[in-house]
Write an enzyme that holds these catalytic residues in place. Structure first.
Site, PDB file in Angstrom:
ATOM      1  N   GLY A  87      -2.217   2.743  -3.382  1.00 14.80           N
ATOM      2  CA  GLY A  87      -1.670   3.905  -4.063  1.00 14.80           C
ATOM      3  C   GLY A  87      -0.368   4.328  -3.410  1.00 14.80           C
ATOM      4  O   GLY A  87       0.148   3.654  -2.523  1.00 14.80           O
ATOM      5  N   ALA A  88       0.158   5.449  -3.858  1.00 11.08           N
ATOM      6  CA  ALA A  88       1.355   6.016  -3.237  1.00 11.08           C
ATOM      7  C   ALA A  88       1.379   7.512  -3.524  1.00 11.08           C
ATOM      8  O   ALA A  88       0.760   7.981  -4.471  1.00 11.08           O
ATOM      9  CB  ALA A  88       2.624   5.357  -3.773  1.00 11.08           C
ATOM     10  N   GLU A 108      -2.076   0.422   6.245  1.00  8.36           N
ATOM     11  CA  GLU A 108      -1.624   0.062   4.890  1.00  8.36           C
ATOM     12  C   GLU A 108      -0.379  -0.801   4.963  1.00  8.36           C
ATOM     13  O   GLU A 108      -0.249  -1.809   4.268  1.00  8.36           O
ATOM     14  CB  GLU A 108      -1.335   1.334   4.071  1.00  8.36           C
ATOM     15  CG  GLU A 108      -2.576   2.080   3.652  1.00  8.36           C
ATOM     16  CD  GLU A 108      -2.252   3.393   2.981  1.00  8.36           C
ATOM     17  OE1 GLU A 108      -1.163   3.946   3.220  1.00  8.36           O
ATOM     18  OE2 GLU A 108      -3.103   3.872   2.209  1.00  8.36           O
ATOM     19  N   LYS A 126       3.113  10.740  -9.658  1.00  3.86           N
ATOM     20  CA  LYS A 126       3.758  10.104  -8.501  1.00  3.86           C
ATOM     21  C   LYS A 126       5.152   9.582  -8.849  1.00  3.86           C
ATOM     22  O   LYS A 126       5.891   9.144  -7.981  1.00  3.86           O
ATOM     23  CB  LYS A 126       2.903   8.960  -7.969  1.00  3.86           C
ATOM     24  CG  LYS A 126       1.412   9.225  -7.821  1.00  3.86           C
ATOM     25  CD  LYS A 126       1.095  10.401  -6.958  1.00  3.86           C
ATOM     26  CE  LYS A 126      -0.383  10.600  -6.663  1.00  3.86           C
ATOM     27  NZ  LYS A 126      -1.081   9.504  -6.059  1.00  3.86           N
TER      28      LYS A 126
HETATM   29  O1  DER Z   1      -2.356   7.772   2.038  1.00  2.00           O
HETATM   30  C1  DER Z   1      -1.930   6.888   1.307  1.00  2.00           C
HETATM   31  O2  DER Z   1      -0.983   6.129   1.577  1.00  2.00           O
HETATM   32  C2  DER Z   1      -2.542   6.774  -0.067  1.00  2.00           C
HETATM   33  O3  DER Z   1      -2.392   5.469  -0.586  1.00  2.00           O
HETATM   34  C3  DER Z   1      -1.789   7.765  -0.943  1.00  2.00           C
HETATM   35  O4  DER Z   1      -0.452   7.429  -0.866  1.00  2.00           O
HETATM   36  C4  DER Z   1      -2.266   7.778  -2.369  1.00  2.00           C
HETATM   37  O5  DER Z   1      -3.444   8.512  -2.381  1.00  2.00           O
HETATM   38  P1  DER Z   1      -4.059   9.023  -3.764  1.00  2.00           P
HETATM   39  O6  DER Z   1      -4.316   7.765  -4.579  1.00  2.00           O
HETATM   40  O7  DER Z   1      -5.333   9.713  -3.357  1.00  2.00           O
HETATM   41  O8  DER Z   1      -3.058   9.931  -4.393  1.00  2.00           O
END
Ligand code: DER
Length: 234
Positions: A87-88, A108, A126
């Site tokens: 994710g990001a 990560e 995002k």
């Molecule tokens: O902490 C991280 O890097 C996660 O991947 C974050 O960037 C995304 O978290 P979420 O999917 O709960 O929004």
């Protein structure tokens, strides 16, 4: 809720396109990745992902994978991965990401770096033009020994403010899976930030383990919207 459905749509669309039997897969961290694990569990148990191998990027993800009965490995056994999906917190128009909202950025980035292909799954909240449009701070993993000088040096170098991320259900700071602290740097809202230069300088600062800046490493982003559509950007 629509945002959860969007996260699920992004995760499913990405996994359907990029995960295959025998795939050596890096699995990211966070609530969007939880839907990726859900997809993998169903596909694996249906026999359509035989010989899949999953390398987690956090304690949390490892637990999700184990609880789902998925085959878990690590970088000692599987040092080269085919694909990594994560994710990001924010993705800009150059596909530069801010990550680390969940405090897992160091592992990560290590798993991303070990992977031949890096894919990001995200709901529309995002999607940004420039970093900072929606997510105003950059998470930085720091060794406890250096945390106070680092919190002073970052604003001196780049402006803004920096402070330890404090835990919600524990006295004191958040402690990462690596035993480090997280410094959240609220960066100044100016238009063009030279993120590459900032990353280089921060990575060169004694005590900083890594930052949540992922620059020039994203191969494809899957953005999902409340209307059920999914857009990919490469
Ligand atoms: O902490 C991280 O890097 C996660 O991947 C974050 O960037 C995304 O978290 P979420 O999917 O709960 O929004």
């Amino acid at each position: 809720p629509p945002i959860e459905k969007a996260k699920r749509d992004a995760a499913y669309a990405c996994a359907k396109k990029h995960v295959y039997p025998g795939c050596k897969l890096g699995v990211g961290s966070g609530s969007t990745v939880k839907y990726l694990v859900e997809y993998l569990e169903h596909a694996y148990k249906a026999g359509s992902l035989n010989d899949l191998v999953c390398v987690p990027t956090s304690f949390m993800t490892k637990k999700w994978l184990v609880d789902s009965g998925l085959p878990v490995s690590d970088l000692d056994i599987t040092p080269v991965l085919d694909v990594c999906i994560d994710g990001a917190d924010e993705v800009d128009a150059d596909l530069t990401c801010i990550k680390g909202g969940g405090g897992c950025l160091a592992r990560e980035k290590i798993v991303q770096h070990a992977s031949k292909k890096f894919l990001v799954i995200a709901d529309h909240t995002k999607e940004a033009v420039s970093l900072g449009d929606r997510y105003q701070y950059l998470p930085i993993e720091v060794l406890p020994f250096a945390s106070t000088p680092v919190c002073l040096e970052i604003p001196r170098l780049f402006g803004g403010t920096a402070g330890l991320r404090m835990a919600a259900k524990k006295a004191g700071p958040v402690i990462t899976d690596n035993g480090s602290y997280i410094v959240d740097w609220v960066f100044p809202k100016q238009k063009k930030m030279d993120w590459k230069a900032i990353q280089t300088k921060l990575a060169d600062t004694p005590g900083i383990v890594d930052t949540g800046l992922f620059i020039d490493v994203v191969d494809e982003v899957f953005f999902a919207y409340a209307d059920g559509s999914v857009k990919t950007v490469v």
